[in-house]
Design a protein around this motif. Structure first.
Motif, PDB file in Angstrom:
ATOM      1  N   ASN A  31      22.002  22.486 -20.497  1.00  0.00           N
ATOM      2  CA  ASN A  31      20.617  22.917 -20.283  1.00  0.00           C
ATOM      3  C   ASN A  31      19.750  21.893 -19.579  1.00  0.00           C
ATOM      4  OD1 ASN A  31      21.362  25.145 -21.755  1.00  0.00           O
ATOM      5  ND2 ASN A  31      20.630  24.302 -23.685  1.00  0.00           N
ATOM      6  N   GLY A  32      20.293  20.733 -19.276  1.00  0.00           N
ATOM      7  CA  GLY A  32      19.471  19.678 -18.706  1.00  0.00           C
ATOM      8  C   GLY A  32      20.030  19.122 -17.416  1.00  0.00           C
ATOM      9  N   GLU A  33      19.294  18.200 -16.840  1.00  0.00           N
ATOM     10  CA  GLU A  33      19.730  17.496 -15.640  1.00  0.00           C
ATOM     11  C   GLU A  33      20.113  16.087 -16.053  1.00  0.00           C
ATOM     12  OE1 GLU A  33      17.969  16.101 -11.343  1.00  0.00           O
ATOM     13  OE2 GLU A  33      17.183  17.931 -12.227  1.00  0.00           O
ATOM     14  N   PHE A  34      21.416  15.774 -15.988  1.00  0.00           N
ATOM     15  CA  PHE A  34      21.921  14.474 -16.431  1.00  0.00           C
ATOM     16  C   PHE A  34      21.669  13.430 -15.352  1.00  0.00           C
ATOM     17  CE2 PHE A  34      25.469  11.452 -17.233  1.00  0.00           C
ATOM     18  CZ  PHE A  34      25.046  11.025 -18.485  1.00  0.00           C
ATOM     19  N   LEU A  35      20.948  12.375 -15.727  1.00  0.00           N
ATOM     20  CA  LEU A  35      20.591  11.325 -14.779  1.00  0.00           C
ATOM     21  C   LEU A  35      21.659  10.244 -14.657  1.00  0.00           C
ATOM     22  CD1 LEU A  35      16.839  10.831 -15.758  1.00  0.00           C
ATOM     23  CD2 LEU A  35      17.809  12.319 -14.010  1.00  0.00           C
ATOM     24  N   GLY A  36      22.544  10.156 -15.644  1.00  0.00           N
ATOM     25  CA  GLY A  36      23.601   9.165 -15.582  1.00  0.00           C
ATOM     26  C   GLY A  36      23.660   8.322 -16.839  1.00  0.00           C
ATOM     27  N   LYS A  37      24.641   7.429 -16.851  1.00  0.00           N
ATOM     28  CA  LYS A  37      24.817   6.503 -17.968  1.00  0.00           C
ATOM     29  C   LYS A  37      24.449   5.100 -17.502  1.00  0.00           C
ATOM     30  CE  LYS A  37      27.978   4.737 -21.399  1.00  0.00           C
ATOM     31  NZ  LYS A  37      29.318   4.761 -21.958  1.00  0.00           N
ATOM     32  N   TYR A  75      22.503  -4.412 -13.760  1.00  0.00           N
ATOM     33  CA  TYR A  75      22.793  -3.190 -14.506  1.00  0.00           C
ATOM     34  C   TYR A  75      23.667  -2.282 -13.666  1.00  0.00           C
ATOM     35  CZ  TYR A  75      19.448  -0.559 -11.658  1.00  0.00           C
ATOM     36  OH  TYR A  75      18.793   0.045 -10.606  1.00  0.00           O
ATOM     37  N   GLN A  76      24.247  -1.289 -14.326  1.00  0.00           N
ATOM     38  CA  GLN A  76      25.006  -0.253 -13.633  1.00  0.00           C
ATOM     39  C   GLN A  76      24.487   1.104 -14.085  1.00  0.00           C
ATOM     40  OE1 GLN A  76      29.329  -0.637 -12.796  1.00  0.00           O
ATOM     41  NE2 GLN A  76      29.210  -2.074 -14.502  1.00  0.00           N
ATOM     42  N   LYS A  77      24.377   2.010 -13.145  1.00  0.00           N
ATOM     43  CA  LYS A  77      24.037   3.391 -13.462  1.00  0.00           C
ATOM     44  C   LYS A  77      25.195   4.231 -12.954  1.00  0.00           C
ATOM     45  CE  LYS A  77      20.626   6.947 -12.569  1.00  0.00           C
ATOM     46  NZ  LYS A  77      19.519   7.302 -11.715  1.00  0.00           N
ATOM     47  N   GLY A 136      31.564   6.657 -17.342  1.00  0.00           N
ATOM     48  CA  GLY A 136      31.367   5.348 -16.727  1.00  0.00           C
ATOM     49  C   GLY A 136      32.063   5.201 -15.395  1.00  0.00           C
ATOM     50  N   ASN A 137      32.408   6.311 -14.756  1.00  0.00           N
ATOM     51  CA  ASN A 137      32.996   6.276 -13.419  1.00  0.00           C
ATOM     52  C   ASN A 137      31.908   6.513 -12.386  1.00  0.00           C
ATOM     53  OD1 ASN A 137      35.535   5.992 -14.553  1.00  0.00           O
ATOM     54  ND2 ASN A 137      35.858   8.186 -14.642  1.00  0.00           N
ATOM     55  N   ASP A 138      32.197   6.164 -11.136  1.00  0.00           N
ATOM     56  CA  ASP A 138      31.259   6.367 -10.032  1.00  0.00           C
ATOM     57  C   ASP A 138      29.929   5.682 -10.321  1.00  0.00           C
ATOM     58  OD1 ASP A 138      30.378   7.154  -7.580  1.00  0.00           O
ATOM     59  OD2 ASP A 138      30.103   9.266  -8.110  1.00  0.00           O
TER      60      ASP A 138
END
Length: 196
Positions: free
Chosen positions: A142-148, A167-169, A175-177
């Motif tokens: 139901n949402g828009e995932f911005l990343g980890k 940092y990494q996003k 945790g890929n890409d």
């Protein structure tokens, strides 16, 4: 009496720094998280959607938008998009002696207060996430995932006025890409701000 005073002082220090992350480090981490998440939402807005939000909230787009109106628009977008993100509950170590850090520290004339900062657990209750953004363990449909987000310990200058953080996003929860990045910060009027 001296022993009691010493023990109570050590106890207070342990409580305040039990995770080993300083108050300034948490302030830098909060600015970093805010920088990583908030601009993303504003980039996904069509002109029609902006006009609709403005009309629904009595905002005149033909004049300069106040901070209050900008916040209303930002919150409306976040509610529509249902922004979700994930964040690692541990923080990676940082070493000012690594090749990447060394050149960046030299560029900003930063003399680290500490050379090596160990990885540790992150107290997520001390991280302020943007309103209307939801921290999730896995993305919902139901949402828009911005990343980890994975954060490293910020390296703060001896003066306490400059900092750099890595940092990494990552685009997905596994945790890929990932996009590795550095942010440079400066303390002004007792507040950490991002430097360009």
């Amino acid at each position: 009496m001296k022993k009691i005073y010493l023990l109570s002082t050590l106890f207070l220090l342990f409580i305040n720094c039990s995770d080993g992350i300083s108050k300034d480090e948490y302030a830098v981490l909060n600015e970093t998280v805010d920088e990583i998440l908030k601009p993303y939402g504003m980039t996904h807005l069509s002109r029609d959607e902006m006009n609709e939000i403005a009309a629904n909230n009595g905002i005149d787009l033909n004049r300069t938008i106040s901070e209050k109106d900008a916040k209303i628009i930002e919150d409306a977008i976040a509610m529509r998009r249902k922004f979700e993100f994930a964040i690692s509950d541990s923080i990676e170590g940082s070493s000012s002696k690594s090749n990447v850090y060394r050149s960046l520290l030299a560029l900003d004339s930063i003399v680290p207060a500490k050379e090596n900062l160990k990885a540790t657990s992150l107290d997520l209750t001390k991280i302020k996430f943007p309103e209307n953004y939801e921290k999730v363990e896995k993305p919902s449909e139901n949402g828009e995932f911005l990343g980890k987000i994975t954060l490293s310990r910020p390296i703060i200058d001896k003066s306490g006025e400059k900092a750099i953080i890595y940092y990494q996003k990552c685009k997905n929860i596994t945790g890929n890409d990932c996009m590795p990045r550095f942010l440079r910060l400066r303390k002004m009027h007792n507040k950490w701000i991002i430097r360009s």
